[in-house]
Motif scaffolding. Structure first.
Motif, mmCIF file in Angstrom:
data_model
loop_
_atom_site.group_PDB
_atom_site.id
_atom_site.type_symbol
_atom_site.label_atom_id
_atom_site.label_comp_id
_atom_site.label_asym_id
_atom_site.label_seq_id
_atom_site.Cartn_x
_atom_site.Cartn_y
_atom_site.Cartn_z
ATOM 1 N N TRP A 182 0.829 -1.201 0.000
ATOM 2 C CA TRP A 182 0.000 0.000 0.000
ATOM 3 C C TRP A 182 0.866 1.255 0.000
ATOM 4 C CZ3 TRP A 182 -4.385 1.474 -1.556
ATOM 5 C CH2 TRP A 182 -4.989 2.643 -1.102
ATOM 6 N N GLY A 183 2.025 1.175 0.646
ATOM 7 C CA GLY A 183 2.960 2.304 0.631
ATOM 8 C C GLY A 183 3.457 2.608 -0.775
ATOM 9 N N LYS A 184 3.719 1.575 -1.574
ATOM 10 C CA LYS A 184 4.143 1.778 -2.952
ATOM 11 C C LYS A 184 3.033 2.428 -3.771
ATOM 12 C CE LYS A 184 8.267 0.116 -2.615
ATOM 13 N NZ LYS A 184 9.431 1.027 -2.738
ATOM 14 N N VAL A 185 1.800 2.011 -3.513
ATOM 15 C CA VAL A 185 0.656 2.625 -4.198
ATOM 16 C C VAL A 185 0.568 4.105 -3.834
ATOM 17 C CG1 VAL A 185 -1.867 2.661 -4.309
ATOM 18 C CG2 VAL A 185 -0.648 0.487 -4.407
ATOM 19 N N GLN A 186 0.738 4.402 -2.548
ATOM 20 C CA GLN A 186 0.678 5.794 -2.108
ATOM 21 C C GLN A 186 1.771 6.642 -2.756
ATOM 22 O OE1 GLN A 186 0.850 5.032 2.168
ATOM 23 N NE2 GLN A 186 -1.269 5.691 2.377
ATOM 24 N N LEU A 187 2.980 6.076 -2.864
ATOM 25 C CA LEU A 187 4.079 6.810 -3.497
ATOM 26 C C LEU A 187 3.786 7.084 -4.964
ATOM 27 C CD1 LEU A 187 7.242 5.093 -1.969
ATOM 28 C CD2 LEU A 187 6.405 7.388 -1.536
ATOM 29 N N ALA A 188 3.188 6.106 -5.648
ATOM 30 C CA ALA A 188 2.840 6.297 -7.055
ATOM 31 C C ALA A 188 1.839 7.431 -7.214
ATOM 32 C CB ALA A 188 2.284 4.992 -7.629
ATOM 33 N N PHE A 189 0.820 7.473 -6.358
ATOM 34 C CA PHE A 189 -0.163 8.549 -6.413
ATOM 35 C C PHE A 189 0.469 9.894 -6.043
ATOM 36 C CE2 PHE A 189 -3.404 5.202 -6.387
ATOM 37 C CZ PHE A 189 -4.367 5.752 -7.213
ATOM 38 N N LYS A 190 1.416 9.858 -5.113
ATOM 39 C CA LYS A 190 2.067 11.092 -4.683
ATOM 40 C C LYS A 190 2.802 11.758 -5.835
ATOM 41 C CE LYS A 190 5.355 12.935 -1.305
ATOM 42 N NZ LYS A 190 6.351 12.605 -0.263
ATOM 43 N N ASP A 191 3.359 10.935 -6.754
ATOM 44 C CA ASP A 191 4.058 11.487 -7.914
ATOM 45 C C ASP A 191 3.134 12.323 -8.792
ATOM 46 O OD1 ASP A 191 6.311 8.655 -8.509
ATOM 47 O OD2 ASP A 191 6.328 10.280 -7.051
ATOM 48 N N PHE A 192 1.827 12.109 -8.671
ATOM 49 C CA PHE A 192 0.855 12.880 -9.442
ATOM 50 C C PHE A 192 0.153 13.927 -8.579
ATOM 51 C CE2 PHE A 192 1.309 8.852 -11.662
ATOM 52 C CZ PHE A 192 1.433 9.260 -12.985
ATOM 53 N N GLY A 193 0.676 14.145 -7.384
ATOM 54 C CA GLY A 193 0.121 15.179 -6.519
ATOM 55 C C GLY A 193 -1.111 14.767 -5.749
ATOM 56 N N ILE A 194 -1.388 13.449 -5.653
ATOM 57 C CA ILE A 194 -2.564 12.967 -4.929
ATOM 58 C C ILE A 194 -2.172 12.693 -3.487
ATOM 59 C CG2 ILE A 194 -4.415 11.273 -4.876
ATOM 60 C CD1 ILE A 194 -4.352 12.944 -7.405
ATOM 61 N N SER A 195 -2.865 13.287 -2.534
ATOM 62 C CA SER A 195 -2.551 13.088 -1.122
ATOM 63 C C SER A 195 -2.964 11.690 -0.677
ATOM 64 C CB SER A 195 -3.265 14.138 -0.261
ATOM 65 O OG SER A 195 -4.665 13.996 -0.373
ATOM 66 N N TYR A 196 -2.312 11.200 0.372
ATOM 67 C CA TYR A 196 -2.565 9.845 0.867
ATOM 68 C C TYR A 196 -4.026 9.647 1.279
ATOM 69 C CZ TYR A 196 2.531 9.484 1.114
ATOM 70 O OH TYR A 196 3.857 9.455 0.806
ATOM 71 N N CYS A 197 -4.569 10.635 1.984
ATOM 72 C CA CYS A 197 -5.925 10.480 2.503
ATOM 73 C C CYS A 197 -6.969 10.440 1.396
ATOM 74 C CB CYS A 197 -6.244 11.599 3.492
ATOM 75 S SG CYS A 197 -6.108 13.258 2.785
ATOM 76 N N SER A 198 -6.633 10.996 0.217
ATOM 77 C CA SER A 198 -7.597 11.038 -0.877
ATOM 78 C C SER A 198 -7.742 9.696 -1.574
ATOM 79 C CB SER A 198 -7.177 12.098 -1.904
ATOM 80 O OG SER A 198 -7.112 13.377 -1.319
ATOM 81 N N ILE A 199 -6.732 8.836 -1.454
ATOM 82 C CA ILE A 199 -6.759 7.564 -2.184
ATOM 83 C C ILE A 199 -7.864 6.671 -1.633
ATOM 84 C CG2 ILE A 199 -5.384 5.596 -2.933
ATOM 85 C CD1 ILE A 199 -2.886 7.257 -2.313
ATOM 86 N N SER A 200 -7.845 6.458 -0.311
ATOM 87 C CA SER A 200 -8.829 5.563 0.303
ATOM 88 C C SER A 200 -10.248 6.074 0.164
ATOM 89 C CB SER A 200 -8.494 5.358 1.782
ATOM 90 O OG SER A 200 -7.218 4.787 1.939
ATOM 91 N N SER A 201 -10.415 7.407 0.127
ATOM 92 C CA SER A 201 -11.753 7.985 0.062
ATOM 93 C C SER A 201 -12.289 8.079 -1.363
ATOM 94 C CB SER A 201 -11.745 9.384 0.695
ATOM 95 O OG SER A 201 -10.831 10.235 0.022
ATOM 96 N N SER A 202 -11.480 7.686 -2.354
ATOM 97 C CA SER A 202 -11.907 7.744 -3.760
ATOM 98 C C SER A 202 -12.028 6.322 -4.299
ATOM 99 C CB SER A 202 -10.900 8.537 -4.601
ATOM 100 O OG SER A 202 -10.712 9.832 -4.055
#
Length: 656
Positions: free
Chosen positions: A504-524
């Motif tokens: 899940w940390g790798k997924v979060q890092l991938a989203f972070k590269d596009f400017g997506i915050s961690y908290c936004s991933i689970s809520s989307s």
């Protein structure tokens, strides 16, 4: 002193200082480093030298030195470090600590910790010791390396009863002399070996190894008959011998063999190695295994040495706290909070003194270990239940602990108490039992497709390919990871909470590269669906535990990171394409209205995908510009056509 210094610093110092003309001609060397020396440790009266001649001359007047070197001569800081040459530990004997400790005591502690033989031990005037391990090859300092150095150094200091506050590769230590040097050897250690030792200690610490005894559980005797262990017993090559010898010694220890018998077996095994180890080294490894804190070999080391999949775990019901030798950290949290509350909600003193005063709520004779106390304080501070304030430095430091959120504190203590009272097994979904590694038996798992998980009804041995786990004990499923993502991994055999959390940390890092915050991933929901899709694609290429073609953690995580970035890039491109198609059919008024809404959205903070909204606004501006150009072109063309027609009519009248 000169010979010893040359062994430590090598070509980082020169024999003679360069003249300015030489520096201008040849340039400044990025290889050289500055050594700091000091007369008084407390006053920080330091001097920097870069030649062996200078170091030899000042050693008569200075008392302390830095084993590691710096690229600046005016600032001894972690940020100015250039080369790391040694791992050094300060074993203090002041204020009653380590009173009466002798050199054999230090050597025994080193052996028990499973550490290699040091290169140098210097005794201080206070009867303390400075222990140094010189590195085979100096390491270029970096932020990442410096941080890991300090982590290893802290762990070594704790095991050797050293000063855990004297941490950092930039620190000063006492200059060695003929009078204060009590031990010296030609031994050198690689930094990679220290990293492996640190990883092994961490891995073993995840399991309650102190409760284990030789042959405590049936299945130990079958450990030596396991095909993976048998593979190691066939002999290993240079580079694996030390680790293999130590691992096999622990296997014999776990199986119930005495030290002499294990040593005899391992001398015979050593004859199969290419080349053979020295007999003294075999003896030392066996002694380290039998007198150390570990009671069983590492499953990970067996896998690495044999090249075969191997694991062993047993599922059993959790014992009541009073029946366990050691308590869970959540239970200690309740005891720490109760102690602070009994003192009025605020306590002050050294951390060691405070830890000495805290006892278990079910056993007054059991005190909280100092290392556990520090972890508990860090956890409570992170949860904003406690505040910690440290004043002073070193041994004279004083720590103030204060409860700042009584509601959270009461809830935490209540949960810990409830956990102690409720010992009946519960069904917690994917993690319904406490996993305890008994290091008993173990089965080599086939790499061919087929079911790999077998769990009997009486919680007997569960054989799982643990190559995806860095610890012998399977961790619980993390609660902050979306259930859909957890299920995608769990259903493919990845049951260790640590593995799921790292994925899940790798997924979060991938989203972070596009400017997506961690908290936004689970809520989307669509982001979660993308992450689940990424797991499926990664498993197709890099294998899974269930099928048995899993290619390892690092390969899996690296591929998952790349797949996640690719999927999101494709997802964002599709969203933008759809948006462009939609605005092409809007009226001018509606297009302007959508643009204003996007501008209002971007003014809000935070925005789930700001980059996408900016791109949409840019597309609206392009569409508006295109429409204006088309209108201008249409009007201009109509004007030219009218003008040409009038000229033609005028021309026809003239002819008439």
């Amino acid at each position: 002193m000169r010979n010893l210094a040359q062994q430590i610093y090598g070509n980082q110092l020169t024999e003679y200082s360069k003249k300015q003309t030489q520096k201008q001609k040849n340039g400044y060397s990025s290889r050289l480093g500055w050594v700091f020396v000091s007369k008084d440790f407390t006053k920080e009266t330091t001097k920097a030298v870069r030649t062996y001649g200078s170091l030899f001359n000042v050693s008569k007047d200075y008392t302390y030195f830095t084993p590691n070197t710096f690229y600046r001569n005016d600032l001894r800081r972690l940020s100015t470090l250039r080369w790391i040459n040694a791992m050094s530990i300060d074993i203090d004997a002041k204020n009653g600590e380590n009173e009466g400790m002798t050199l054999p005591d230090v050597q025994e502690l080193i052996t028990e910790a499973g550490l290699p033989m040091p290169s140098l031990i210097v005794q201080t005037p206070s009867k303390g010791f400075h222990v140094h391990w010189f590195l085979e090859q100096s390491k270029r300092a970096s932020d990442k390396l410096n941080a890991h150095y300090s982590r290893i150094q802290t762990y070594m200091a704790e095991l050797l009863k050293g000063d855990v506050n004297a941490i950092g590769p930039e620190r000063l230590f006492r200059l060695p002399t003929d009078e204060n040097t009590v031990f010296y050897s030609q031994e050198r250690v690689s930094f990679d070996d220290l990293c492996e030792w640190f990883q092994l200690v961490q891995e073993q610490d995840q399991v309650d190894v102190h409760t284990y005894k030789k042959g405590f559980c049936k299945g130990y005797e079958s450990l030596l008959k396991n095909p993976a262990v048998q593979k190691i017993l066939e002999g290993v090559n240079k580079g694996q011998r030390d680790t293999a010898c130590y691992t096999l010694a622990l296997a014999y220890k776990a199986a119930g063999y005495d030290e002499k018998t294990a040593e005899a077996y391992l001398h015979n095994w050593n004859q199969k190695n290419t080349p053979q180890m020295r007999q003294m080294e075999v003896k030392r490894k066996v002694k380290s295994a039998y007198r150390g804190r570990f009671h069983a070999p590492s499953a990970k080391k067996i896998r690495e040495l044999s090249g075969m999949l191997f694991s062993y775990v047993i599922w059993e019901k959790a014992k009541p706290r009073e029946e366990r030798t050691y308590s869970h950290i959540q239970e200690w949290e309740g005891d720490v909070l109760a102690f602070i509350r009994a003192q009025g909600g605020r306590v002050t003193g050294s951390q060691r003194d405070l830890a000495e005063q805290i006892t278990s709520s079910v056993d007054a004779d059991k005190k909280i270990p100092y290392a556990t106390f520090k972890k508990v304080i860090a956890r409570l501070e992170e949860q904003e239940i406690l505040s910690k304030k440290v004043s002073g430095k070193g041994r004279g430091a004083s720590t103030e602990l204060c409860i700042i959120n009584e509601v959270k504190a009461r809830r935490t203590q209540s949960e810990a108490s409830k956990k102690e009272q409720d010992t009946a097994p519960k069904n917690n979904g994917l993690n319904s039992n406490t996993i305890k590694d008994t290091v008993a038996g173990g089965t080599v798992l086939s790499l061919s497709p087929g079911p790999e998980v077998a769990l009997s009804s009486d919680y007997s041995i569960l054989n799982l390919p643990s190559t995806y786990s860095t610890s012998l004990q399977v961790a619980p499923i993390p609660g902050n990871v979306p259930s859909a993502f957890t299920s995608a991994l769990f259903n493919r055999g990845f049951t260790d909470g640590r593995f799921i959390f790292r994925a899940w940390g790798k997924v979060q890092l991938a989203f972070k590269d596009f400017g997506i915050s961690y908290c936004s991933i689970s809520s989307s929901p669509h982001y979660v669906r993308l992450s689940v899709e990424a797991i499926g694609l990664t498993v197709q290429k890099k294998g899974s535990v269930i099928v048995g073609d899993f290619q390892g953690e690092d390969v899996f995580f690296k591929y998952l990171y790349g797949v996640m970035k690719g999927l999101f890039r494709k997802h964002r491109s599709a969203q933008l394409t759809q948006f462009v198609e939609e605005i092409e059919h809007l009226s001018d008024i509606m297009l302007s209205h959508v643009g204003m809404e996007l501008e209002d959205t971007l003014k809000k903070n935070p925005v789930v995908d700001r980059e996408l909204q900016v791109a949409k606004l840019r597309e609206i501006e392009r569409e508006e510009s295109a429409r204006q150009r088309r209108k201008h072109y249409t009007n201009h063309t109509a004007f030219d056509l009218t003008s040409s027609l009038n000229q033609f009519k005028l021309f026809m009248k003239t002819d008439d």
